[in-house]
Scaffold this active site. Structure first.
Site, PDB file in Angstrom:
ATOM      1  N   TYR A 282      -9.786  -2.629 -28.360  1.00  0.00           N
ATOM      2  CA  TYR A 282      -9.909  -1.171 -27.983  1.00  0.00           C
ATOM      3  C   TYR A 282      -8.939  -0.045 -28.258  1.00  0.00           C
ATOM      4  CZ  TYR A 282      -7.100  -0.693 -23.608  1.00  0.00           C
ATOM      5  OH  TYR A 282      -6.067  -0.738 -22.540  1.00  0.00           O
ATOM      6  N   ARG A 283      -7.670  -0.814 -28.247  1.00  0.00           N
ATOM      7  CA  ARG A 283      -6.198  -0.117 -28.369  1.00  0.00           C
ATOM      8  C   ARG A 283      -5.424  -0.911 -28.713  1.00  0.00           C
ATOM      9  NH1 ARG A 283      -3.802   1.732 -22.652  1.00  0.00           N
ATOM     10  NH2 ARG A 283      -2.481   3.308 -23.124  1.00  0.00           N
TER      11      ARG A 283
ATOM     12  N   ASP B   4      -1.064   0.782 -14.061  1.00  0.00           N
ATOM     13  CA  ASP B   4      -0.110  -0.012 -13.845  1.00  0.00           C
ATOM     14  C   ASP B   4       1.022  -0.336 -14.984  1.00  0.00           C
ATOM     15  OD1 ASP B   4       1.139  -1.114 -11.448  1.00  0.00           O
ATOM     16  OD2 ASP B   4      -0.261  -2.805 -11.527  1.00  0.00           O
TER      17      ASP B   4
ATOM     18  N   TYR C 149       2.585   0.407 -26.941  1.00  0.00           N
ATOM     19  CA  TYR C 149       1.531   0.817 -27.776  1.00  0.00           C
ATOM     20  C   TYR C 149       2.437   1.777 -28.897  1.00  0.00           C
ATOM     21  CZ  TYR C 149      -1.879  -0.641 -24.571  1.00  0.00           C
ATOM     22  OH  TYR C 149      -2.799  -1.620 -23.990  1.00  0.00           O
TER      23      TYR C 149
ATOM     24  N   HIS D 162       6.717  -6.015 -23.925  1.00  0.00           N
ATOM     25  CA  HIS D 162       5.508  -6.814 -24.188  1.00  0.00           C
ATOM     26  C   HIS D 162       4.417  -5.947 -24.839  1.00  0.00           C
ATOM     27  CE1 HIS D 162       4.157  -5.163 -20.296  1.00  0.00           C
ATOM     28  NE2 HIS D 162       3.063  -4.995 -21.055  1.00  0.00           N
TER      29      HIS D 162
END
Lengths: 522, 522
Positions: B464-465, B144, B85, B382
């Site tokens: 959502y993000r 996780d 992110y 990723h």
């Protein structure tokens, strides 16, 4: 405001919503007074100047734009049944009431994802009827009484009884008319083709929904509310203990059941000997007055009236709810002398005959007005002092003792205090006061109420909601760092509502142009 | 910004937090780059100008005041482990990273009311260790991998696995340093003597907490997080069905379990034949490529690889969880050919030996890094494309088909799509992309990602993000009524952060002084 400007505004409201939906005569306005105002008949009682009842989002937008043009304060109500909190009356006298009762469409009830999309004027009765008429296997969660609206109750963060009891928590997605008159949709509703507006709360970026609860930042015109799938079964029972300090392990066990999700709903932790409702009791009253714990415990033992009683109820698959109640009994069986009483149990759906026999309808999602039967016969109305206290037995004894002390010190007689688990991890304590059409009695009541607010704040207990009369008092107690939170609210209010038209003073937040006069008012 | 002003600001930062906690050399700054940036090594990769690591609220306030003085953009991180992110890197190149890793105190863990009060730099491992060291019978809910912080993950609205899996939903009470440098406490924390700051969320008046999630409106310096009481037991099992359209009744039953609270946690609805991970399969790969449902169903039947598999798990009293799993099996037994597989089960507390044997630690609240073992060996990192889709089987087939189509159309190979129940009433679908240190591959990946965002929005599915690289793209899709929601955010941003110093561009929200250049950028 000049009379001619007011008349011009009324004319424009009439053009926007139709002449028959603008109410400006004294007779009309009388209907919007708060019948249970603690200021009834006094100079300070806030009387609206008019009411306007639009029938759709565009009409709400038009009303807001006119209000901006004339800087007219507007106070929004959905069904106006927020009795005990101000009813249909504004906080600021002279405001125009924006009455959304005509916007009463059930826009959708989804039986597979368990939600409803509603307009403001839909009442719990309306929604219940809609679901019954369509044979849908979902439950609503009515508060008691059930004549208000799901939207109003959820936005004011009220509570019901079933697993969906925390009403604000069940909100998912809103459409809001902002003070500018623009329409905004929150959460996933901000996607033009949204598929999950009522299924995912947060959307993308800062999560704004909470800013429109207990708020004057916008007029909510559509709301998503999560429903509960009709369960297979309901079982209930009551845990009873006999000593005052049994409340400590009792509440510790209860907090564990709540936090772990085994118990989900609003129960009333009652102390029948200490605080019970009921008719005068020649033996018990003097013991209560003396405050002797030992005498109360003796009475409890002798009369088999529990010191504390805690009803529990479980909703779900038959075998699961049976296991939950069995587990709860095991858990509490270590308490000395504990007794259990089995309560009502149901299998759903109920037949018509079974439904007619139900004595506790709100427990199983059926709206009702029967709570009025529990009030003392002379009661004209009531308002509640309702601080949040820790879900902890010792804290509870402290709080009950402090509030009872205030009552006695101020010559207000004994308080009847109710302890509710309306929210997940704390109790809300309710101290009900009668409101009468008697200036002197109301003055006294306000004095006690304000003293309770201050006493509670000094102990770190704050109110979750209040009548318009006391909003400023309560706002004043949330004062950390020189009212940093209120100043944040004021900054946002001024930015979003620069003319200060929406619900001035709600929860202690005043628009800039009125702030000097009102800030710090108590 | 003039170099001498920047140097003056650095000097002031050093005075505020100590020289050794200001990092401004190229070597220092290198450590704050996002190792998995989709812009790695390109001119657009946002590289910070410096980093500052305060050790307390007063130091955070000082840093914010200096940033205001020089109008320096500040990007806040807690542990900087928000990998996928943006990690520890800002969205806007040249920002100063405010690194809160030193503020890593566990301020309180309450075992009876089940909450923690934490500083930003506390990691899931730290909190877990604290609880173990003190022998407290409460669970955390790690995502996780578990190396990030409860505060960061909750503010970004991440998810874990146990009943407390919706991390934002478990937040109760914050302390925030506002862009002005002032400290504010939310909810009951606004009461100076607050007793229920971590026990009741809403406080009084508009509920502001959500405004500080996925947000650039303040720096959260303390956060309350609800914990789960250590349950008696855990049981798990998997439901397996064999035809594509079995997903419709499967998800309908699952949605009922979720909405009724019988199932609480994050599960992965997998389609092993359609989308499974795993090594190349000479027989299966061509069938998948052909897209023939019938051939996939034949393969499923022949190889006993389910078309859909749905793991379920239950936390609570032994007899309750047994009844819940039994009920779930009964409920799904009407599905043609359904099979059930029993999974792990535990009694708590686990002995040391039992704990060492646990293969699915995050399932039972133990933080872990073992998820890295599941990634393909060549993977450097990723990022995920993660739209919210309805909890509905037909909608799911639609979404999976659409996203797979985009992959194929753009020559991106087959997508490996994961369906998670991280939130109560909708699915989040995860499409994972490798990020490599290869400009051309990353360029291609960005193209596919952006196409997926648009395709999803056209179908009403929103993310959502996301990674900082794509925040503007996603913000652009939440465009209802000419971006009414974003304009609301901008109005609030300008009022609360007039100098636009905090996290410019986060989630598509730019401060006024940068807006002209950036708004609508995609």
């Amino acid at each position: 405001m000049k009379a001619e400007d007011f008349q011009a505004a009324i004319k424009q409201f009439e053009d926007a919503v139709g002449k028959e939906w603008v109410f400006a005569t004294d007779e009309d306005v009388e209907l919007y007074r708060d019948s249970y105002s603690p200021l009834w008949g006094e100079a300070e009682e806030p009387i609206p100047s008019a009411a306007v009842a639009p029938d759709g989002v565009e009409q709400v937008q038009a009303v807001v734009r006119i209000a901006n043009q004339y800087k007219i304060p507007v106070w929004t109500i959905s069904t106006g049944k927020n009795l005990g909190y101000g009813g249909s009356a504004p906080l600021l006298g002279g405001s125009v009431v924006l009455d959304l009762k005509r916007m009463n469409r059930v826009l959708e009830v989804n039986e597979k994802n368990h939600y409803a999309l509603l307009e403001p004027g839909v009442s719990y009765f309306d929604l219940y009827r809609y679901i019954q008429d369509h044979g849908l296997r979902v439950w609503i969660d009515p508060p008691d009484p059930g004549w208000g609206s799901p939207m109003g109750n959820s936005l004011e963060r009220g509570g019901g009884y079933t697993p969906m009891h925390d009403h604000y928590d069940a909100v998912c997605g809103m459409e809001v008319v902002l003070p500018s008159g623009e329409v905004m949709r929150t959460g996933m509703g901000a996607l033009p083709a949204a598929k999950t507006w009522q299924q995912y709360k947060y959307g993308f970026g800062p999560y704004v929904q909470g800013m429109f609860s207990q708020s004057s930042l916008g007029i909510v015109t559509k709301i998503g509310i999560w429903l509960f799938p009709e369960p297979e079964a309901y079982v209930s029972g009551t845990v009873m203990v006999w000593k005052r300090d049994d409340v400590v392990p009792l509440v510790e066990g209860f907090a564990n059941l709540v936090s772990s999700g085994v118990f989900r709903g609003t129960t009333t932790l009652a102390s029948p000997v200490w605080f019970g409702f009921g008719l005068p009791d020649a033996e018990l009253d003097p013991i209560r007055a003396s405050g002797s714990v030992k005498d109360l415990e003796d009475y409890a033992a002798r009369k088999k009236v529990p010191y504390w009683s805690l009803p529990l109820f479980f909703y779900g698959p038959q075998k699961v709810v049976a296991a939950q109640w069995e587990y709860a009994k095991e858990k509490f069986s270590s308490l000395a002398g504990v007794e259990f009483q089995e309560g009502a149990s149901y299998h759903f759906p109920l037949s018509k005959e079974e439904r007619a026999k139900v004595t506790d309808p709100v427990q199983i999602g059926i709206p009702s007005l029967q709570i009025f039967g529990l009030l003392p016969p002379q009661s004209q109305g009531h308002i509640g002092f309702s601080p949040i206290v820790p879900m902890d037995g010792k804290a509870l004894i402290d709080a009950l003792t402090v509030f009872q002390g205030v009552h006695q010190e101020l010559g207000a007689g004994r308080a009847v205090l109710t302890i509710l688990s309306s929210f997940p991890r704390a109790f809300v304590l309710i101290d009900l006061f009668p409101v009468e059409r008697d200036v002197e009695k109301n003055r006294k009541m306000r004095e006690i109420y304000r003293r309770l607010v201050k006493e509670a704040a000094a102990h770190g207990w704050g109110e979750y909601r209040t009548h318009t009369t006391f909003m400023q008092d309560i706002s004043n107690t949330y004062s950390y760092n020189n009212h940093a939170l209120r100043r944040f609210h004021e900054t946002v209010k001024d930015a979003v509502d620069p003319n200060g038209i929406l619900s001035p003073g709600k929860c202690g937040i005043w628009p800039k142009r009125m702030r000097k006069a009102e800030s710090g008012k108590a």
